[in-house]
Write a protein that holds these residues in place. Structure first.
Motif: not given
Length: 304
Positions: A40-51, A137-141, A159-169
């Motif tokens: 994950w890039p520091e800012r999600v809008e900077d993601l380049a791949d996959p297009a 999101h370690g790249r962010r902080n 909680f199994e399938r209910l849990i997701w890691e995510t980018t900056h909130v």
């Protein structure tokens, strides 16, 4: 490897000492969650791949939808297929749609303007189960990875399938952070005990007031007014409290709010105050909190 910055306050464990009232992001009323194992890039809008994923992230931001990259804890599958969720968290009619996409190019067909307005983007069937996001999101902080990643792993054992890691909130200084969708309740500065309590409460249709930052997509004073009304009445149901109005009092840092709590209506006077910055000038985040100055029962509201 690029390392995310640290807030400077994180001792590596939960402290529960930083007031987090009314700090949920006010800009997230509609969400697009896209599975992407990383990096994950520091800012999600900077993601380049996959297009196709990068394009969907930028299109979501243009449409006023909050994009989040998500991934499972532990061993992560390579995508596609990728899990995608569309969530709307404003008001009383909240919902989640979701399905797996065999081809990321299918993201381009989503009607993101409709999602921003609370209508189906054409993703798929409504999802009955909640989605619980832990920011890692370690790249962010760096604090988000240090505290969020182990918390996500711990919660996933229950909680199994209910849990997701995510980018900056938002609110890096409150790591570890948890978002409960579709309502958008956000919790911060969590240890395992507080996180389990928050998730358990949400699954039974309630909020847990300790460490509740607020409801995303709602202005800060409204978040605070709802919190104070819930604390006063003890009403914790996710739909028990509705902020009807919030008005700034001219010439002051105070607000007047009207809150319906079940069949009762309350007038709440609250004041925005600055709190000491616990993590130095590099945080760059809002350091306001709110205190209640008056809370008055107005009448029994004729609610249906």
């Amino acid at each position: 490897m690029t390392r995310g910055r640290s807030c400077g306050h994180c001792p590596g464990s939960h402290t529960g000492e930083r007031p987090c009232l009314a700090t949920a992001t006010a800009k997230a009323g509609a969400w697009l969650l896209i599975e992407h194992p990383g990096p994950w890039p520091e800012r999600v809008e900077d993601l380049a791949d996959p297009a196709p994923v990068a394009g969907a992230v930028r299109a979501a931001k243009r449409a006023g939808v909050r994009p989040q990259l998500i991934r499972r804890t532990g061993r992560r599958r390579a995508t596609p297929p990728l899990q995608v969720y569309a969530c709307f968290s404003r008001g009383g009619d909240v919902w989640i749609e979701g399905r797996e996409l065999a081809d990321p190019a299918e993201l381009a067909a989503l009607d993101l303007a409709a999602l921003a307005a609370g209508r189906s983007p054409g993703l798929g069937e409504r999802v009955a189960e909640p989605v619980l996001l832990v920011c890692t999101h370690g790249r962010r902080n760096a604090c988000c990875a240090r505290t969020g990643a182990p918390l996500a792993r711990s919660l996933a054992t229950r909680f199994e399938r209910l849990i997701w890691e995510t980018t900056h909130v938002g609110g890096d200084r409150f790591a570890a952070n948890l978002v409960c969708l579709p309502h958008g309740f956000l919790y911060g500065d969590l240890g395992e005990t507080e996180a389990n309590a928050a998730a358990d409460a949400y699954l039974r249709g309630e909020v847990s007031l300790p460490r509740l930052r607020g409801r995303a997509g709602t202005p800060e004073p409204a978040q605070a007014a709802e919190h104070f009304a819930r604390a006063h009445t003890g009403r914790l149901g996710v739909d028990d409290a509705t902020v009807v109005s919030v008005t700034g009092i001219p010439g002051t840092s105070r607000y007047e709010a009207v809150v319906h709590v079940r069949r009762s209506r309350y007038r709440v006077i609250l004041e925005a105050v600055q709190q000491p910055d616990p993590c130095g000038s590099d945080c760059g985040e809002n350091q306001r909190t709110y205190v209640v100055r008056e809370l008055t029962l107005l009448n029994e509201a004729a609610l249906v």
